[in-house]
Design a protein around this motif. Structure first.
Motif, mmCIF file in Angstrom:
data_model
loop_
_atom_site.group_PDB
_atom_site.id
_atom_site.type_symbol
_atom_site.label_atom_id
_atom_site.label_comp_id
_atom_site.label_asym_id
_atom_site.label_seq_id
_atom_site.Cartn_x
_atom_site.Cartn_y
_atom_site.Cartn_z
ATOM 1 N N SER A 70 -8.333 -25.429 -5.495
ATOM 2 C CA SER A 70 -7.504 -26.621 -5.694
ATOM 3 C C SER A 70 -8.072 -27.507 -6.793
ATOM 4 O O SER A 70 -7.333 -28.021 -7.645
ATOM 5 N N ALA A 75 -7.464 -26.009 -10.133
ATOM 6 C CA ALA A 75 -6.051 -26.043 -10.522
ATOM 7 C C ALA A 75 -5.652 -27.390 -11.118
ATOM 8 O O ALA A 75 -4.678 -27.463 -11.875
ATOM 9 N N TYR A 89 2.670 -30.535 -9.984
ATOM 10 C CA TYR A 89 1.708 -29.610 -9.390
ATOM 11 C C TYR A 89 0.295 -30.203 -9.424
ATOM 12 O O TYR A 89 -0.502 -29.984 -8.506
ATOM 13 N N CYS A 129 -2.059 -30.738 -6.121
ATOM 14 C CA CYS A 129 -3.430 -30.232 -6.030
ATOM 15 C C CYS A 129 -4.410 -31.357 -5.731
ATOM 16 O O CYS A 129 -5.396 -31.170 -4.998
ATOM 17 N N THR A 155 -6.734 -31.452 -2.519
ATOM 18 C CA THR A 155 -8.178 -31.611 -2.652
ATOM 19 C C THR A 155 -8.702 -32.674 -1.695
ATOM 20 O O THR A 155 -9.701 -32.459 -0.984
#
Length: 342
Positions: A243, A246, A258, A262, A266
């Motif tokens: 995560s 990303a 997105y 993420c 996290t």
């Protein structure tokens, strides 16, 4: 239903409320931390109005946390609010002044007036975040809870080097979270500036995260023992690592939706890791750890009270979630300034 199951369910409810609060109020606190760096008055207004529809609704989860602790785990509630009285008063001062700053800053056209309240808003957001990190650090390390379930700790001892570091780490985490949220709500030149901010904030967060992880592992080895005993739990830090990786990937591709997902994941996994590592402890004692530590089993209310708590949660939590879903649906999209804006 046995009392042990009720205790675990109430514990999970408190944990879920903490996660929802940190994930949701975390981004508007992060916006507050960045507010002072926005530059022009118009940009600062956009920052403020991006969280305008959400900030007070996000704090409902804070009320849920306090209420659930008060009813289901009264000893934990009592020790937190008495032993950390000054720290919590400092946090409450931040919450109060932050609210005043939001409501007052646009009541006058004077740029001096507005910059003053923007500064108050920034300071209050930073104080809330920092003190929350300090509180978490103390609860991870352990505090001198006595056999009589009393806590005597000075304000100086609360601000240990480790606690100060975790407070700074919390600021970097929320600043990153808030910055990514602003990327969703802005456009044009301001969005590009925020994109450049992210290139600085995210590496700082990573460095502080590495330091916090190493310090925590070496200072509090009991937190990692469960992962050695039950290797299946290693899936959580593995997903956390993915995560975190990303976040810059989607940021580079400018897929900010997105990126924000993420960031939320996290933060959620941070607290899942904390719950796994500390379970079933709620307030570990540094004095006779095994005897004086408050756990979800020895610090809970009676069975009838726990049952009432669960009934209220079954009714109340879906209502809060529905309210949040409606709110975020209605006010999705870019932030536009109008005559009714802050």
């Amino acid at each position: 239903m046995s009392i042990e199951v009720m205790q675990i369910l109430c514990y999970l409810i408190v944990g879920a409320a903490v996660v929802f609060y940190v994930v949701l109020d975390g981004f508007d606190l992060g916006v507050g931390i960045l507010q002072i760096f926005a530059g022009k008055d118009k940009d600062r207004r956009i920052f403020l109005n991006s969280i305008g529809p959400f900030w007070d609704g996000n704090e409902v989860w804070l009320i849920a946390i306090v209420g659930a602790l008060f009813v289901a785990f009264p000893d934990v509630y009592a020790i937190l609010l008495s032993g950390f009285y000054l720290l919590i008063m400092l946090m409450l001062l931040g919450i109060i002044t932050r609210t005043v700053a939001i409501e007052f800053r646009s009541k006058e056209e004077s740029l001096t007036w507005r910059y003053f309240w923007d500064t108050v808003f920034w300071a209050a957001s930073t104080i809330i975040t920092f003190t929350a990190g300090v509180l978490l650090a103390n609860l991870l390390v352990g505090v001198p809870v006595t056999a009589e379930r009393e806590l005597y700790i000075s304000l100086i001892d609360v601000f240990s080097p480790y606690a100060i570091y975790v407070g700074i780490f919390a600021i970097s985490l929320f600043a990153m979270h808030g910055n990514i949220f602003l990327l969703l709500k802005t456009e044009g030149e301001l969005q590009e500036k925020l994109h450049n901010y992210a290139k600085i904030i995210i590496p700082c967060f990573y460095l502080l995260f590495i330091g916090a992880t190493i310090w925590t592992w070496t200072m509090i080895p009991r937190i990692t023992s469960i992962f050695v005993e039950q290797p299946v739990f290693f899936i959580v830090p593995a997903v956390l690592a993915l995560s975190m990786l990303a976040i810059p990937y989607f940021l580079f591709k400018k897929q900010y939706g997105y990126t924000f997902l993420c960031s939320m994941l996290t933060i959620t996994l941070f607290f899942v890791l904390t719950l796994i590592g500390t379970f079933p402890n709620m307030i570990p004692s540094s004095l006779h750890y095994l005897e004086n530590t408050l756990t979800l089993y020895n610090a809970s209310a009676q069975k009838t009270t726990l049952a009432i708590t669960l009934i209220i949660a079954v009714i109340g939590i879906p209502m809060i979630l529905l309210y949040g879903a409606i709110l975020y649906t209605i006010f999705r999209g870019k932030t536009k300034l109008t005559d009714h804006s802050y």
